[in-house]
Design a protein around this motif. Sequence first.
Motif, PDB file in Angstrom:
ATOM      1  N   MET A 135       0.836  -1.204   0.000  1.00  0.00           N
ATOM      2  CA  MET A 135       0.000   0.000   0.000  1.00  0.00           C
ATOM      3  C   MET A 135       0.869   1.252   0.000  1.00  0.00           C
ATOM      4  O   MET A 135       0.597   2.220  -0.714  1.00  0.00           O
ATOM      5  N   ILE A 136       1.926   1.237   0.807  1.00  0.00           N
ATOM      6  CA  ILE A 136       2.841   2.381   0.862  1.00  0.00           C
ATOM      7  C   ILE A 136       3.545   2.564  -0.477  1.00  0.00           C
ATOM      8  O   ILE A 136       3.641   3.683  -1.004  1.00  0.00           O
ATOM      9  N   GLN A 137       4.059   1.481  -1.034  1.00  0.00           N
ATOM     10  CA  GLN A 137       4.774   1.552  -2.303  1.00  0.00           C
ATOM     11  C   GLN A 137       3.865   2.081  -3.418  1.00  0.00           C
ATOM     12  O   GLN A 137       4.275   2.931  -4.225  1.00  0.00           O
ATOM     13  N   ASP A 138       2.622   1.607  -3.470  1.00  0.00           N
ATOM     14  CA  ASP A 138       1.690   2.081  -4.486  1.00  0.00           C
ATOM     15  C   ASP A 138       1.370   3.565  -4.304  1.00  0.00           C
ATOM     16  O   ASP A 138       1.258   4.316  -5.286  1.00  0.00           O
ATOM     17  N   PHE A 139       1.234   3.986  -3.053  1.00  0.00           N
ATOM     18  CA  PHE A 139       0.904   5.388  -2.764  1.00  0.00           C
ATOM     19  C   PHE A 139       2.044   6.300  -3.199  1.00  0.00           C
ATOM     20  O   PHE A 139       1.823   7.287  -3.906  1.00  0.00           O
ATOM     21  N   TYR A 140       3.261   5.966  -2.817  1.00  0.00           N
ATOM     22  CA  TYR A 140       4.419   6.761  -3.229  1.00  0.00           C
ATOM     23  C   TYR A 140       4.531   6.798  -4.754  1.00  0.00           C
ATOM     24  O   TYR A 140       4.838   7.838  -5.349  1.00  0.00           O
ATOM     25  N   SER A 141       4.339   5.632  -5.381  1.00  0.00           N
ATOM     26  CA  SER A 141       4.474   5.546  -6.835  1.00  0.00           C
ATOM     27  C   SER A 141       3.440   6.417  -7.535  1.00  0.00           C
ATOM     28  O   SER A 141       3.717   7.001  -8.591  1.00  0.00           O
ATOM     29  N   GLY A 142       2.245   6.526  -6.951  1.00  0.00           N
ATOM     30  CA  GLY A 142       1.242   7.423  -7.515  1.00  0.00           C
ATOM     31  C   GLY A 142       1.698   8.865  -7.499  1.00  0.00           C
ATOM     32  O   GLY A 142       1.483   9.614  -8.456  1.00  0.00           O
ATOM     33  N   PHE A 143       2.349   9.272  -6.414  1.00  0.00           N
ATOM     34  CA  PHE A 143       2.893  10.634  -6.339  1.00  0.00           C
ATOM     35  C   PHE A 143       4.008  10.838  -7.361  1.00  0.00           C
ATOM     36  O   PHE A 143       4.107  11.897  -7.982  1.00  0.00           O
ATOM     37  N   ALA A 144       4.867   9.843  -7.535  1.00  0.00           N
ATOM     38  CA  ALA A 144       6.023   9.974  -8.429  1.00  0.00           C
ATOM     39  C   ALA A 144       5.651   9.794  -9.891  1.00  0.00           C
ATOM     40  O   ALA A 144       6.408  10.213 -10.777  1.00  0.00           O
ATOM     41  N   GLY A 145       4.534   9.155 -10.162  1.00  0.00           N
ATOM     42  CA  GLY A 145       4.141   8.927 -11.546  1.00  0.00           C
ATOM     43  C   GLY A 145       4.852   7.761 -12.200  1.00  0.00           C
ATOM     44  O   GLY A 145       4.798   7.603 -13.417  1.00  0.00           O
ATOM     45  N   ARG A 146       5.525   6.940 -11.421  1.00  0.00           N
ATOM     46  CA  ARG A 146       6.159   5.727 -11.941  1.00  0.00           C
ATOM     47  C   ARG A 146       6.326   4.746 -10.779  1.00  0.00           C
ATOM     48  O   ARG A 146       6.264   5.143  -9.600  1.00  0.00           O
ATOM     49  N   ARG A 147       6.571   3.489 -11.094  1.00  0.00           N
ATOM     50  CA  ARG A 147       6.727   2.469 -10.072  1.00  0.00           C
ATOM     51  C   ARG A 147       8.065   2.624  -9.366  1.00  0.00           C
ATOM     52  O   ARG A 147       9.133   2.564 -10.006  1.00  0.00           O
ATOM     53  N   LEU A 148       8.050   2.842  -8.063  1.00  0.00           N
ATOM     54  CA  LEU A 148       9.283   2.944  -7.283  1.00  0.00           C
ATOM     55  C   LEU A 148       9.662   1.559  -6.768  1.00  0.00           C
ATOM     56  O   LEU A 148       8.812   0.802  -6.306  1.00  0.00           O
ATOM     57  N   GLU A 149      10.952   1.262  -6.844  1.00  0.00           N
ATOM     58  CA  GLU A 149      11.438  -0.067  -6.474  1.00  0.00           C
ATOM     59  C   GLU A 149      12.303  -0.009  -5.222  1.00  0.00           C
ATOM     60  O   GLU A 149      12.837   1.036  -4.855  1.00  0.00           O
ATOM     61  N   LEU A 150      12.470  -1.175  -4.600  1.00  0.00           N
ATOM     62  CA  LEU A 150      13.203  -1.293  -3.340  1.00  0.00           C
ATOM     63  C   LEU A 150      14.689  -1.519  -3.585  1.00  0.00           C
ATOM     64  O   LEU A 150      15.072  -2.301  -4.456  1.00  0.00           O
ATOM     65  N   ASP A 151      15.536  -0.834  -2.821  1.00  0.00           N
ATOM     66  CA  ASP A 151      16.971  -1.122  -2.790  1.00  0.00           C
ATOM     67  C   ASP A 151      17.194  -2.181  -1.708  1.00  0.00           C
ATOM     68  O   ASP A 151      17.186  -1.872  -0.515  1.00  0.00           O
ATOM     69  N   HIS A 152      17.369  -3.427  -2.122  1.00  0.00           N
ATOM     70  CA  HIS A 152      17.437  -4.528  -1.167  1.00  0.00           C
ATOM     71  C   HIS A 152      18.682  -4.444  -0.279  1.00  0.00           C
ATOM     72  O   HIS A 152      18.637  -4.855   0.894  1.00  0.00           O
ATOM     73  N   GLU A 153      19.786  -3.905  -0.812  1.00  0.00           N
ATOM     74  CA  GLU A 153      21.013  -3.803  -0.014  1.00  0.00           C
ATOM     75  C   GLU A 153      20.846  -2.790   1.113  1.00  0.00           C
ATOM     76  O   GLU A 153      21.255  -3.034   2.252  1.00  0.00           O
ATOM     77  N   VAL A 154      20.259  -1.647   0.799  1.00  0.00           N
ATOM     78  CA  VAL A 154      20.043  -0.639   1.844  1.00  0.00           C
ATOM     79  C   VAL A 154      19.023  -1.147   2.863  1.00  0.00           C
ATOM     80  O   VAL A 154      19.200  -0.960   4.079  1.00  0.00           O
ATOM     81  N   TYR A 155      17.995  -1.799   2.396  1.00  0.00           N
ATOM     82  CA  TYR A 155      17.000  -2.376   3.310  1.00  0.00           C
ATOM     83  C   TYR A 155      17.650  -3.349   4.286  1.00  0.00           C
ATOM     84  O   TYR A 155      17.433  -3.282   5.513  1.00  0.00           O
ATOM     85  N   ALA A 156      18.500  -4.246   3.771  1.00  0.00           N
ATOM     86  CA  ALA A 156      19.182  -5.207   4.648  1.00  0.00           C
ATOM     87  C   ALA A 156      20.110  -4.494   5.611  1.00  0.00           C
ATOM     88  O   ALA A 156      20.223  -4.871   6.790  1.00  0.00           O
ATOM     89  N   SER A 157      20.774  -3.438   5.148  1.00  0.00           N
ATOM     90  CA  SER A 157      21.692  -2.683   5.987  1.00  0.00           C
ATOM     91  C   SER A 157      20.944  -1.964   7.102  1.00  0.00           C
ATOM     92  O   SER A 157      21.380  -1.936   8.262  1.00  0.00           O
ATOM     93  N   GLU A 158      19.801  -1.385   6.781  1.00  0.00           N
ATOM     94  CA  GLU A 158      19.000  -0.699   7.797  1.00  0.00           C
ATOM     95  C   GLU A 158      18.465  -1.692   8.832  1.00  0.00           C
ATOM     96  O   GLU A 158      18.477  -1.427  10.038  1.00  0.00           O
TER      97      GLU A 158
END
Length: 429
Positions: A135-158
């Motif tokens: 839901m969050i990803q879709d909401f952000y992508s609607g604001f940006a006008g394109r599909r935003l993707e996850l950086d898996h390396e940064v996610y794992a680091s966080e």
Amino acid sequence: MAELVQRYLDRIRETHADVTEGALADYIPELSRVDPNGFGLSVSSSDGFIYESGDAGTLFTIQSISKPFTYALALDQVGASAVDAKIGVEPSGEAFNEISVDPVTKIPKNPMINAGAIAAVSLIPATSPDERFAMIQDFYSGFAGRRLELDHEVYASERATGSRNRAIGYMLQSFGVLDDDPDEVLDVYYRQCSLLVNSTDLARMAVTLARGGINPQTGRRITDPSVVKRALAVMVTCGMYDAAGDWVSAVGMPAKSGVGGGIVAALPGQLGIGVYSPRLDDKGNSVRGVRVCQSLSEQLGLHFLTVSRDSRATLRAVYRPRDNIRVYEAHGDLLFSGAEQVVRTVARDRGNFDVAILDVSRVDDIDDAARSLLADMAAGLRAEGKAGYLVDPDRIVLDVDIGSEQVRYSRVDDAVSAAVEWLGRGFSR
């Protein structure tokens, strides 16, 4: 003639390109590995036209810029009363990652600090962490006008280094702010912070806020104006952490920074700005990002306390008294963002006229940035062998040369007559 505005933005960015103050965020190991010299600037007009300068396409993680958007999604999904019961709206006066709540209410002080952002994630109604993140990803992508993707390396680091955020999560649970498992909520929080954007995405997200929830690129309504109003209000007071007061005074736009090096800023009804430069000051804000936004505000008159009208209303009418003459009637406040649209409209039409007449007789106010753009537009017309006339009975444009001669008129009819005479002379000067 969009290049006129492009030169403004390039010059402003280049002014700060040699700044090397600040340091990369190092408490998230992946963020300490980015190129410290990246520097991108993007500006979106209210109709969705994008200007880009420098490393505007460089991807980086959104980090805390995500916070106002998740807050907006929570407001959108569960309403203001439910959100207010869990998150306050007062500036904290503390570091963004402070392990604390309001001493009286026992809830996070605002949604722009980590405690409030984690609480906002927990308010998104979903049956699983994956559904909540989707839901969050879709909401952000609607604001940006394109599909935003996850950086898996940064996610794992966080996730691997998030002890402080885990402490905040369990503290919130102990005060009854989180109803769900803190680790599951935090996992979604880490993922939302690890979504990849560039400065152009941020400009589009910002202008969607500036347009009251409508993305001008896609035409989609992403959320309601009442939600945007609340989100922008908190961005004004809390978006730049402990530097919020300095920001409002010097820049004067609702904004949010992130430790990935981004800044998003929205001028309601006018434009959206996205900046990327990863060296941070001691408050966690991009050093060059703050400076370039201050320059934009100062040089282009973007402080929200000086802007009163929606730039989309700048052009009252465009018409043809003759096939090779165009009249552009402006009204309201002709400030930078409005003048940008006038210049771009004239540029789009310039293959269809030999004379342009700009009528500013209904304009209430004009600033120096707008005057400069009009002067540059006039030079562009002359370079293409065209002429321009100005209807300016109150002389608000002062000495800007809007055509081939320093001429101005009190009525459109007089300007049209002069244009017809000029055309009858076979374009002779």
